[in-house]
Design a protein around this motif. Sequence first.
Motif, PDB file in Angstrom:
ATOM      1  N   THR A 152      37.258  32.398  35.206  1.00  0.00           N
ATOM      2  CA  THR A 152      38.320  33.251  35.710  1.00  0.00           C
ATOM      3  C   THR A 152      38.839  32.695  37.035  1.00  0.00           C
ATOM      4  O   THR A 152      38.419  31.625  37.477  1.00  0.00           O
ATOM      5  CB  THR A 152      37.821  34.707  35.857  1.00  0.00           C
ATOM      6  OG1 THR A 152      38.916  35.559  36.199  1.00  0.00           O
ATOM      7  CG2 THR A 152      36.753  34.825  36.925  1.00  0.00           C
ATOM      8  N   ASN A 153      39.766  33.424  37.683  1.00  0.00           N
ATOM      9  CA  ASN A 153      40.403  32.903  38.901  1.00  0.00           C
ATOM     10  C   ASN A 153      40.052  33.750  40.119  1.00  0.00           C
ATOM     11  O   ASN A 153      39.370  34.769  40.025  1.00  0.00           O
ATOM     12  CB  ASN A 153      41.920  32.811  38.714  1.00  0.00           C
ATOM     13  CG  ASN A 153      42.543  34.153  38.374  1.00  0.00           C
ATOM     14  OD1 ASN A 153      42.344  35.140  39.061  1.00  0.00           O
ATOM     15  ND2 ASN A 153      43.298  34.191  37.278  1.00  0.00           N
ATOM     16  N   VAL A 154      40.574  33.331  41.266  1.00  0.00           N
ATOM     17  CA  VAL A 154      40.167  33.911  42.542  1.00  0.00           C
ATOM     18  C   VAL A 154      40.494  35.385  42.647  1.00  0.00           C
ATOM     19  O   VAL A 154      39.803  36.136  43.335  1.00  0.00           O
ATOM     20  CB  VAL A 154      40.810  33.122  43.701  1.00  0.00           C
ATOM     21  CG1 VAL A 154      42.313  33.293  43.719  1.00  0.00           C
ATOM     22  CG2 VAL A 154      40.214  33.509  45.046  1.00  0.00           C
ATOM     23  N   GLN A 155      41.528  35.857  41.969  1.00  0.00           N
ATOM     24  CA  GLN A 155      41.879  37.267  42.049  1.00  0.00           C
ATOM     25  C   GLN A 155      40.756  38.155  41.524  1.00  0.00           C
ATOM     26  O   GLN A 155      40.596  39.300  41.961  1.00  0.00           O
ATOM     27  CB  GLN A 155      43.164  37.541  41.266  1.00  0.00           C
ATOM     28  CG  GLN A 155      43.698  38.953  41.483  1.00  0.00           C
ATOM     29  CD  GLN A 155      44.810  39.295  40.531  1.00  0.00           C
ATOM     30  OE1 GLN A 155      45.156  38.508  39.659  1.00  0.00           O
ATOM     31  NE2 GLN A 155      45.382  40.470  40.697  1.00  0.00           N
ATOM     32  N   ASN A 156      39.974  37.637  40.584  1.00  0.00           N
ATOM     33  CA  ASN A 156      38.875  38.411  39.996  1.00  0.00           C
ATOM     34  C   ASN A 156      37.529  38.131  40.654  1.00  0.00           C
ATOM     35  O   ASN A 156      36.493  38.584  40.170  1.00  0.00           O
ATOM     36  CB  ASN A 156      38.786  38.103  38.500  1.00  0.00           C
ATOM     37  CG  ASN A 156      40.029  38.534  37.758  1.00  0.00           C
ATOM     38  OD1 ASN A 156      40.515  39.644  37.935  1.00  0.00           O
ATOM     39  ND2 ASN A 156      40.567  37.642  36.932  1.00  0.00           N
ATOM     40  N   TRP A 157      37.543  37.404  41.769  1.00  0.00           N
ATOM     41  CA  TRP A 157      36.307  37.041  42.474  1.00  0.00           C
ATOM     42  C   TRP A 157      35.906  38.213  43.361  1.00  0.00           C
ATOM     43  O   TRP A 157      36.035  38.204  44.566  1.00  0.00           O
ATOM     44  CB  TRP A 157      36.574  35.783  43.298  1.00  0.00           C
ATOM     45  CG  TRP A 157      35.371  35.044  43.784  1.00  0.00           C
ATOM     46  CD1 TRP A 157      34.110  35.507  43.937  1.00  0.00           C
ATOM     47  CD2 TRP A 157      35.349  33.675  44.200  1.00  0.00           C
ATOM     48  NE1 TRP A 157      33.289  34.532  44.426  1.00  0.00           N
ATOM     49  CE2 TRP A 157      34.030  33.386  44.585  1.00  0.00           C
ATOM     50  CE3 TRP A 157      36.317  32.680  44.288  1.00  0.00           C
ATOM     51  CZ2 TRP A 157      33.655  32.129  45.070  1.00  0.00           C
ATOM     52  CZ3 TRP A 157      35.945  31.437  44.757  1.00  0.00           C
ATOM     53  CH2 TRP A 157      34.633  31.160  45.141  1.00  0.00           C
ATOM     54  N   SER A 158      35.386  39.253  42.741  1.00  0.00           N
ATOM     55  CA  SER A 158      35.037  40.465  43.466  1.00  0.00           C
ATOM     56  C   SER A 158      33.881  41.155  42.762  1.00  0.00           C
ATOM     57  O   SER A 158      33.502  40.794  41.645  1.00  0.00           O
ATOM     58  CB  SER A 158      36.236  41.416  43.546  1.00  0.00           C
ATOM     59  OG  SER A 158      36.505  41.970  42.273  1.00  0.00           O
ATOM     60  N   SER A 159      33.344  42.168  43.419  1.00  0.00           N
ATOM     61  CA  SER A 159      32.224  42.902  42.839  1.00  0.00           C
ATOM     62  C   SER A 159      32.660  43.801  41.693  1.00  0.00           C
ATOM     63  O   SER A 159      31.822  44.322  40.951  1.00  0.00           O
ATOM     64  CB  SER A 159      31.548  43.743  43.922  1.00  0.00           C
ATOM     65  OG  SER A 159      32.478  44.629  44.520  1.00  0.00           O
ATOM     66  N   SER A 160      33.972  43.999  41.504  1.00  0.00           N
ATOM     67  CA  SER A 160      34.447  44.902  40.459  1.00  0.00           C
ATOM     68  C   SER A 160      34.170  44.384  39.055  1.00  0.00           C
ATOM     69  O   SER A 160      34.239  45.154  38.093  1.00  0.00           O
ATOM     70  CB  SER A 160      35.950  45.157  40.628  1.00  0.00           C
ATOM     71  OG  SER A 160      36.697  43.997  40.336  1.00  0.00           O
ATOM     72  N   VAL A 161      33.862  43.096  38.922  1.00  0.00           N
ATOM     73  CA  VAL A 161      33.613  42.567  37.576  1.00  0.00           C
ATOM     74  C   VAL A 161      32.408  43.237  36.932  1.00  0.00           C
ATOM     75  O   VAL A 161      32.352  43.366  35.701  1.00  0.00           O
ATOM     76  CB  VAL A 161      33.433  41.032  37.591  1.00  0.00           C
ATOM     77  CG1 VAL A 161      34.701  40.336  38.049  1.00  0.00           C
ATOM     78  CG2 VAL A 161      32.243  40.611  38.438  1.00  0.00           C
ATOM     79  N   ALA A 162      31.446  43.683  37.726  1.00  0.00           N
ATOM     80  CA  ALA A 162      30.265  44.351  37.162  1.00  0.00           C
ATOM     81  C   ALA A 162      30.678  45.628  36.443  1.00  0.00           C
ATOM     82  O   ALA A 162      30.132  45.975  35.379  1.00  0.00           O
ATOM     83  CB  ALA A 162      29.259  44.659  38.267  1.00  0.00           C
TER      84      ALA A 162
END
Length: 430
Positions: free
Chosen positions: A280-290
């Motif tokens: 995936t890309n930097v926009q999705n580089w967050s804790s929300s993916v969990a």
Amino acid sequence: MSPFRAAETAAALLLAVLLALLAGCGSRLPERAFQTRPTATPSGGEPLRIGIITSATSPVGGQAFTGPRDGARAYFDALNRNGGLDGRRVEVETCDDGGSGVGNNACVHRLVDERKVFALVATTALDYAGAPLVSRAGVPDIGGQPLTPAYDTYPHLYGIYGSSAPRTGGKPGWNGTLYGGTEVYHWFEKELGARTAAVVSYNQTASAAYARLIADGLRAEGYRVVDEQVDFALPNFRAVAADLRDRKVDLLFDAMDTHGNVRLCEAMEALGVRVAAKVTNVQNWSSSVARDYARAPGCLNALWVTGASRNHQDTGDPAVREFRAAMGQRPLSQWQLEGWAAAMWFTDAARSCLADGGLTRACVEDFMNRPQPYTARGLLLPVRFEHLAAPPATRYTCLSVARWESGRGWVAQGEMTDNCATVPQLGYRP
């Protein structure tokens, strides 16, 4: 890092916008568009006024693009607590453009013409229609996210990833063509031995065009590419998942929105399909993916992300620790860290001017255009701005890579300044 990677990043981010716009969402400028960050009375002279334009409300959804704004605010708050710039407080004024060109122009007029901001920082605009106005006013726009080609088009605009384009205010890039490198695909082939990659897209123009850009990069690095396309209105993700399994796919890329990605992963989970990496890309580089991938743990634990900034969970790095401390208990994201770095970039430029006799926009831009690359204390891969008459065919490029691990979150994969290679640059028209 190669400044051309911004073009590929912009294509990925704009895809989400274009898909959302198909739903026909409105674009009225919100009533709460103009917000002034409260400041105390300055102790060392008049406040230095800085503007931040963000598509805080947009067709993509609330809070999707607020990370850079929040990171920049946190930096300026910390700066003010420590005396500001030579005693001058930094007064931050924010504007929500609603994700529309009309709203963006209104924000530019408000901040530049009425509020007379000295500079813009960490701009994150889905439709940067006001970019020509900012450029004509000679207002430095520092560390913006390249969601549109504006940062590869206009002078006085300085995107967070740098640029080598002429930026004369005419066509973006080189006569309307932007360039992206193949460093992501090169890295996965080298480090994971991946040779077969799938690219999943919708049967929609923007999605298909971005999928072709990914596929071209993969083929340039010698991959066998599996093209998968689903109907935008009635996607059959189970059929795609079954085909990924049958064709023994190593890497999974996509040209879809987050909702489509989650549904694909849930179909893969139901059929027991596993890949070495879902990238995936930097926009999705967050804790929300969990939370997003909670019902697809196989996909969650195969998530990898690439970018051009240091992992916000790298607590062994002092600059990251400073960022995390300033953000407090808020959920963190990579875009917040890049907004923090944008504010630091402006501050370092301003300090260099104050040390040299006076703070002017021209002096700030001299700092931005200097030949020495900027790293924001190691938070960014080296960034610089060039004005090349023609794009190079290849580029020595570095890459930040992280992998999601249950119980640990995003774990960096190697030192980003060592994840480097000379890779071809591929052109596309935005």
